[in-house]
Design an enzyme around this catalytic site. Structure first.
Site, PDB file in Angstrom:
ATOM      1  N   ILE A   9       0.822  -1.097   0.040  1.00 40.39           N
ATOM      2  CA  ILE A   9       0.012  -0.151  -0.228  1.00 40.39           C
ATOM      3  C   ILE A   9       0.958   1.164  -0.138  1.00 40.39           C
ATOM      4  O   ILE A   9       1.863   1.285   0.850  1.00 40.39           O
ATOM      5  CB  ILE A   9      -0.909  -0.066   1.437  1.00 40.39           C
ATOM      6  CG1 ILE A   9      -1.944   1.228   1.268  1.00 40.39           C
ATOM      7  CG2 ILE A   9      -0.250  -0.097   2.586  1.00 40.39           C
ATOM      8  CD1 ILE A   9      -2.993   1.204   2.375  1.00 40.39           C
ATOM      9  N   SER A  10       0.686   2.245  -0.957  1.00 36.43           N
ATOM     10  CA  SER A  10       1.478   3.369  -0.955  1.00 36.43           C
ATOM     11  C   SER A  10       1.470   4.047   0.142  1.00 36.43           C
ATOM     12  O   SER A  10       0.601   4.277   0.929  1.00 36.43           O
ATOM     13  CB  SER A  10       1.172   4.195  -2.321  1.00 36.43           C
ATOM     14  OG  SER A  10       1.472   3.454  -3.545  1.00 36.43           O
ATOM     15  N   ALA A  11       2.715   5.017   0.409  1.00 36.53           N
ATOM     16  CA  ALA A  11       2.579   5.727   1.518  1.00 36.53           C
ATOM     17  C   ALA A  11       1.486   6.985   1.217  1.00 36.53           C
ATOM     18  O   ALA A  11       1.414   7.143   0.082  1.00 36.53           O
ATOM     19  CB  ALA A  11       3.955   6.624   1.568  1.00 36.53           C
TER      20      ALA A  11
END
Length: 207
Positions: free
Chosen positions: A59-61
């Protein structure tokens, strides 16, 4: 008991250093990121960094999700194609800005797509459409799209995604095999792309 609302609000406030769009910040403050991450990672849900979600994906920052949403310049009613559903968090943030029924997302891994659908339904974003498939081929049945973005890195914008984006529409993706750059491209009437470089990034590769 963890005060998730407070953590989410504080995250949104911190992102003001990087993102000016108030609608994007409100979207980040609205989506319960802790419900999209694996239970053993939940304590880090509102840390501004990527987290593993299984199948070799992340999951992206939050800052990257916010930067991409701002770069796409999303408006209510925009039809959006997302390549790389992952856990569904990025799609949910997009849905806050355009409406859940306008978001179409393609995921390569069936297990991630199933989990994402379940989480999106449970968090009020069940109208987001998710299908399993090769993201490079897009989702032609719902084209054309006003905005197209990839949550994974590609050597270039795949031709089917360019075709499925309307003239004047915007594509956004991490581009590059080794060193990746976040590239925003506006599709011209003759099918060419007018591109802008948003700087170096690091994403998992498109499969």
């Amino acid at each position: 008991m963890v005060d998730w609302d407070r953590q989410r609000s504080r995250l949104s406030d911190r992102l003001r250093e990087r993102v000016a769009n108030e609608d994007v910040l409100a979207a980040i403050a609205s989506v319960p990121r802790h419900q999209f991450v694996p239970e053993d990672k939940r304590h880090d849900a509102y840390a501004d960094r990527p987290l593993p979600i299984g199948s070799g994906q992340t999951i992206s920052a939050p800052h990257m999700v916010a930067i991409m949403a701002e770069a796409l310049d999303l408006s209510p009613g925009d039809r959006v194609l997302e390549v790389g559903t992952g856990c569904g968090y990025h799609a949910a943030v997009t849905a806050e800005l355009v409406g859940p029924g306008n978001v179409y997302s393609v995921e390569y891994h069936a297990s991630l797509a199933d989990d994402a659908r379940e989480t999106l339904e449970a968090t009020g974003y069940g109208d987001i459409s998710v299908r399993v498939g090769d993201g490079k081929e897009g989702w032609p049945e719902h084209a054309p799209y006003d905005r197209t973005y990839l949550t994974c890195a590609a050597p270039e914008f795949p031709a089917p995604l360019v075709e499925q984006t309307c003239d004047g529409g915007v594509l956004l993706a991490p581009i590059g095999d080794g060193q990746q750059r976040l590239i925003r491209a506006e599709k011209q009437a003759d099918g060419t792309l007018d591109s802008e470089d948003y700087g170096g990034v690091r994403f998992v590769p498109l499969q």
